[in-house]
Scaffold this motif. Sequence first.
Motif, short mmCIF file in Angstrom:
data_model
loop_
_atom_site.label_atom_id
_atom_site.label_comp_id
_atom_site.label_asym_id
_atom_site.label_seq_id
_atom_site.Cartn_x
_atom_site.Cartn_y
_atom_site.Cartn_z
N ARG A 1 -5.12 -3.12 -2.85
CA ARG A 1 -3.99 -3.96 -3.22
C ARG A 1 -2.72 -3.61 -2.45
NH1 ARG A 1 -1.98 -3.38 -9.04
NH2 ARG A 1 -1.07 -1.58 -8.05
N SER A 2 -2.34 -2.33 -2.45
CA SER A 2 -1.06 -1.97 -1.84
C SER A 2 -1.17 -1.11 -0.59
CB SER A 2 -0.18 -1.24 -2.86
OG SER A 2 -0.80 -0.01 -3.21
N GLY A 3 -2.36 -0.64 -0.28
CA GLY A 3 -2.57 0.15 0.93
C GLY A 3 -2.69 1.65 0.70
N GLY B 1 0.58 -6.12 -0.94
CA GLY B 1 1.83 -5.53 -0.49
C GLY B 1 2.64 -4.88 -1.60
N ASP B 2 3.92 -4.68 -1.31
CA ASP B 2 4.83 -4.00 -2.24
C ASP B 2 5.53 -4.98 -3.16
OD1 ASP B 2 4.34 -1.49 -1.05
OD2 ASP B 2 5.77 -1.94 0.54
N LYS B 3 6.06 -4.42 -4.25
CA LYS B 3 6.84 -5.23 -5.19
C LYS B 3 8.26 -5.40 -4.66
CE LYS B 3 4.40 -3.81 -9.37
NZ LYS B 3 4.54 -3.10 -10.66
N ALA B 4 8.80 -6.61 -4.80
CA ALA B 4 10.20 -6.85 -4.43
C ALA B 4 11.10 -6.12 -5.41
CB ALA B 4 10.49 -8.35 -4.43
N LYS B 5 12.17 -5.52 -4.89
CA LYS B 5 13.10 -4.77 -5.74
C LYS B 5 14.20 -5.65 -6.30
CE LYS B 5 12.07 -0.48 -3.54
NZ LYS B 5 12.35 0.52 -2.58
N SER B 6 14.45 -6.79 -5.65
CA SER B 6 15.51 -7.68 -6.13
C SER B 6 15.18 -9.11 -5.74
CB SER B 6 16.86 -7.26 -5.53
OG SER B 6 16.81 -7.36 -4.12
N SER C 1 14.58 -13.38 -6.47
CA SER C 1 13.78 -14.20 -7.38
C SER C 1 12.37 -13.66 -7.59
CB SER C 1 13.71 -15.64 -6.87
OG SER C 1 13.08 -15.67 -5.61
N GLY C 2 11.89 -12.87 -6.64
CA GLY C 2 10.54 -12.31 -6.77
C GLY C 2 10.53 -10.86 -7.24
N ALA C 3 11.64 -10.38 -7.80
CA ALA C 3 11.73 -8.98 -8.23
C ALA C 3 10.56 -8.62 -9.14
CB ALA C 3 13.05 -8.72 -8.94
N GLY C 4 9.91 -7.50 -8.82
CA GLY C 4 8.79 -7.03 -9.62
C GLY C 4 7.46 -7.63 -9.23
N GLN C 5 7.46 -8.62 -8.34
CA GLN C 5 6.23 -9.26 -7.89
C GLN C 5 5.87 -8.75 -6.50
OE1 GLN C 5 6.44 -13.54 -8.22
NE2 GLN C 5 7.84 -13.36 -9.94
N ARG C 6 4.60 -8.74 -6.19
CA ARG C 6 4.13 -8.27 -4.88
C ARG C 6 4.25 -9.40 -3.86
NH1 ARG C 6 2.07 -3.34 -5.10
NH2 ARG C 6 1.61 -2.51 -7.16
N VAL C 7 5.46 -9.58 -3.36
CA VAL C 7 5.75 -10.67 -2.44
C VAL C 7 6.42 -10.19 -1.15
CG1 VAL C 7 5.93 -12.41 -4.26
CG2 VAL C 7 7.97 -11.13 -3.58
N VAL C 8 6.51 -8.88 -0.94
CA VAL C 8 7.28 -8.34 0.18
C VAL C 8 6.50 -8.32 1.49
CG1 VAL C 8 8.50 -6.30 1.03
CG2 VAL C 8 8.69 -6.95 -1.37
N ASN C 9 5.30 -7.79 1.49
CA ASN C 9 4.52 -7.64 2.71
C ASN C 9 3.05 -7.74 2.35
OD1 ASN C 9 4.11 -5.15 1.45
ND2 ASN C 9 5.64 -4.14 2.69
N GLY C 10 2.19 -7.23 3.16
CA GLY C 10 0.76 -7.25 2.86
C GLY C 10 0.06 -8.42 3.53
N TRP C 11 -1.26 -8.34 3.51
CA TRP C 11 -2.12 -9.32 4.19
C TRP C 11 -1.86 -10.73 3.67
CZ3 TRP C 11 -5.96 -8.01 7.82
CH2 TRP C 11 -6.82 -9.05 8.19
N ARG C 12 -1.90 -10.91 2.36
CA ARG C 12 -1.75 -12.24 1.76
C ARG C 12 -0.38 -12.84 2.08
NH1 ARG C 12 -1.30 -12.51 -4.53
NH2 ARG C 12 0.63 -11.54 -3.92
N ASN C 13 0.67 -12.05 1.92
CA ASN C 13 2.02 -12.56 2.14
C ASN C 13 2.32 -12.84 3.60
OD1 ASN C 13 2.74 -12.50 -0.64
ND2 ASN C 13 2.88 -10.29 -0.47
N ALA C 14 1.52 -12.28 4.51
CA ALA C 14 1.68 -12.57 5.94
C ALA C 14 0.97 -13.87 6.32
CB ALA C 14 1.15 -11.41 6.76
N TRP D 1 -8.18 -15.13 4.76
CA TRP D 1 -8.89 -14.35 3.75
C TRP D 1 -10.04 -15.18 3.21
CZ3 TRP D 1 -9.18 -9.55 2.09
CH2 TRP D 1 -9.82 -9.30 0.89
N SER D 2 -11.16 -14.54 2.99
CA SER D 2 -12.32 -15.22 2.42
C SER D 2 -13.18 -14.20 1.68
CB SER D 2 -13.16 -15.86 3.52
OG SER D 2 -14.36 -16.36 2.99
N TYR D 3 -13.87 -14.65 0.66
CA TYR D 3 -14.82 -13.80 -0.04
C TYR D 3 -16.19 -13.85 0.63
CZ TYR D 3 -11.51 -13.03 -3.78
OH TYR D 3 -10.40 -12.66 -4.49
N LYS D 4 -16.36 -14.75 1.59
CA LYS D 4 -17.63 -14.88 2.30
C LYS D 4 -17.72 -13.80 3.37
CE LYS D 4 -20.46 -18.01 4.98
NZ LYS D 4 -20.54 -19.29 5.65
N ILE D 5 -18.82 -13.06 3.36
CA ILE D 5 -19.04 -12.01 4.34
C ILE D 5 -20.12 -12.47 5.31
CG2 ILE D 5 -19.80 -9.64 4.69
CD1 ILE D 5 -18.72 -9.02 1.90
#
Length: 72
Positions: A4-6, A33-38, A40-53, A57-61
């Motif tokens: 989730r966060s690395g 990614g990380d949680k936003a500190k301030s 509208s997205g404060a407390g949510q994982r919207v700062v960085n990471g694979w998904r937010n970039a 992504w797929s569940y198919k391998i």
Amino acid sequence: MICRSGSRSARAADLLADLGYTKVYSVIDGYEGDKAKSGSGAGQRVVNGWRNAGLEWSYKIEPQQVYRADLN
């Protein structure tokens, strides 16, 4: 490796490297990614990471992505 966060994937990659594996990678900032500190997205994982970039992504391998231990 990805988590989730690395942080867990980094520890797992380090462990595998210590065991002698040489092609081990960890996705920095993880999937969510990380949680936003301030803001509208404060407390949510919207700062960085694979998904937010917006990376693919797929569940198919695909077969070429699978490590088959029984063949080695």
